[in-house]
Design a protein around this motif. Structure first.
Motif, PDB file in Angstrom:
ATOM      1  N   GLU A   1     -41.507  15.075  53.924  1.00 40.95           N
ATOM      2  CA  GLU A   1     -41.626  13.914  53.047  1.00 40.95           C
ATOM      3  C   GLU A   1     -40.870  14.093  51.729  1.00 40.95           C
ATOM      4  O   GLU A   1     -41.059  13.316  50.792  1.00 40.95           O
ATOM      5  CB  GLU A   1     -43.108  13.648  52.742  1.00 40.95           C
ATOM      6  CG  GLU A   1     -43.947  13.370  53.971  1.00 40.95           C
ATOM      7  CD  GLU A   1     -43.476  12.128  54.720  1.00 40.95           C
ATOM      8  OE1 GLU A   1     -43.257  11.093  54.052  1.00 40.95           O
ATOM      9  OE2 GLU A   1     -43.321  12.196  55.954  1.00 40.95           O
TER      10      GLU A   1
ATOM     11  N   LYS B   1     -38.705  10.926  51.029  1.00 42.60           N
ATOM     12  CA  LYS B   1     -39.195   9.622  51.456  1.00 42.60           C
ATOM     13  C   LYS B   1     -39.482   8.678  50.294  1.00 42.60           C
ATOM     14  O   LYS B   1     -39.325   7.459  50.421  1.00 42.60           O
ATOM     15  CB  LYS B   1     -40.454   9.795  52.314  1.00 42.60           C
ATOM     16  CG  LYS B   1     -40.175  10.243  53.736  1.00 42.60           C
ATOM     17  CD  LYS B   1     -39.363   9.218  54.517  1.00 42.60           C
ATOM     18  CE  LYS B   1     -39.215   9.604  55.967  1.00 42.60           C
ATOM     19  NZ  LYS B   1     -38.378   8.627  56.719  1.00 42.60           N
TER      20      LYS B   1
ATOM     21  N   GLY C   1     -35.284   8.337  52.138  1.00 43.30           N
ATOM     22  CA  GLY C   1     -35.960   7.109  51.759  1.00 43.30           C
ATOM     23  C   GLY C   1     -34.939   5.988  51.686  1.00 43.30           C
ATOM     24  O   GLY C   1     -34.120   5.828  52.587  1.00 43.30           O
TER      25      GLY C   1
END
Length: 306
Positions: A54, A57, A83
């Protein structure tokens, strides 16, 4: 001010690009594993692109400049972890063109395995294909041999070393083999145009318009030190990659479409001066190959002097 993500950012092209955009006042993020010294002014994202999880992101970028995408997994893993981003620019390679193809290579020339570049070239082809399938408005640049400050590949630096020590230069055959070069600053100027103007064409060959013989290239490198090389021509069946920086492979790109992006390129003389000025201050950053040792140990009495 733009928010730019540069993959890599610590070696040659990716480092030069990162520092170029820092100098322009942009907010530059570099994505790498933090195993090398980071450039001043960049914002480090310390992560392996294959294990992003992540990390990216919740971030957004105006431009992603992917300098170190070498295969389709590199593309997929970065895209899966990114992202929001507005623009994606991939630095590919002229190695995507097979050595048997009709030259000069055009952007729409056939892509296939090149026997000199092998898997490197076919992996770049796969990376390009994957990127265009997933990001249809991405841009792809295919340069020839890059040179300039921060070049850690032992090319012009090898010739500079020979010139510094007043060594004769061992030249493959008669030195008429031609190569095409492109300065890293000019590559950045092309990227500038893509960012600002978003042209309709999405794949570009880039490079100096004129190819140059390897003899002329060596003379230009010596000329930076105000010296002239004494050549020793090598006609024996010796693998030239043992004593010279380039494969025995002559190629050049059609860069006509580059004219719509930038109208001129840095002269080889000025570009090599920049390379030399950087090199004499950063010799330890170049990955030197044992060309000189091979010449001294294996090539006496096997050459013709010019």
């Amino acid at each position: 001010m733009k928010k730019i993500l540069v993959t890599g950012g610590t070696v040659f092209l990716s480092r030069y690009i990162a520092e170029y955009y820092v100098s322009k006042g942009d907010s530059v993020y570099v994505l790498n594993r933090n195993t090398r010294l980071q450039s001043r002014g960049v914002k480090l994202i310390e992560v392996n692109r294959h294990h992003l999880q992540e990390k990216l992101k919740n971030m957004s970028f105006d431009v992603v400049i992917d300098v170190v995408a070498y295969n389709e997994n590199d593309i997929n893993d970065l895209l899966d972890g990114l992202g929001n981003f507005k623009q994606y620019i991939m630095i590919s390679s002229s190695a995507v063109y097979p050595e048997y193809g009709s030259q000069p290579f055009k952007e729409n020339s056939v892509l296939a395995k090149n026997k000199f570049w092998g898997k490197y070239g076919t992996d770049k082809i796969a990376a390009e294909k994957t990127l265009m399938q997933r990001v249809s408005d991405a841009y792809i640049l295919r340069p020839p041999y890059l040179y300039g400050p921060m070049n850690n590949v032992y090319r012009e630096a090898f010739v500079f070393d020979c010139a510094i020590d007043d060594r004769p230069f061992y030249l493959p055959k008669d030195g008429s083999m031609k190569l095409q070069f492109f300065h890293v600053k000019d590559l950045c100027r092309v990227i500038d145009f893509l960012i600002e103007n978003k042209p309709v064409q999405h794949i570009f060959n880039v490079g100096n318009k004129e190819a140059i013989t390897i003899k002329e290239w060596v003379e230009a490198c010596y000329g930076v030190l105000n010296k002239k090389p004494k050549f020793i021509n090598v006609y024996d069946n010796i693998n030239q990659r043992k004593y010279f920086s380039f494969y025995d492979y002559e190629y050049y790109l059609d860069v006509t479409n580059q004219d719509t992006l930038i109208s001129s390129t840095l002269s080889l003389e000025d570009g090599l001066k920049e390379s030399y000025e950087w090199y004499i201050k950063n010799m330890d950053e170049v990955n030197k190959k044992p060309f000189i040792e091979f010449i001294d140990n294996n090539m006496s009495n096997k050459t013709n002097e010019l």
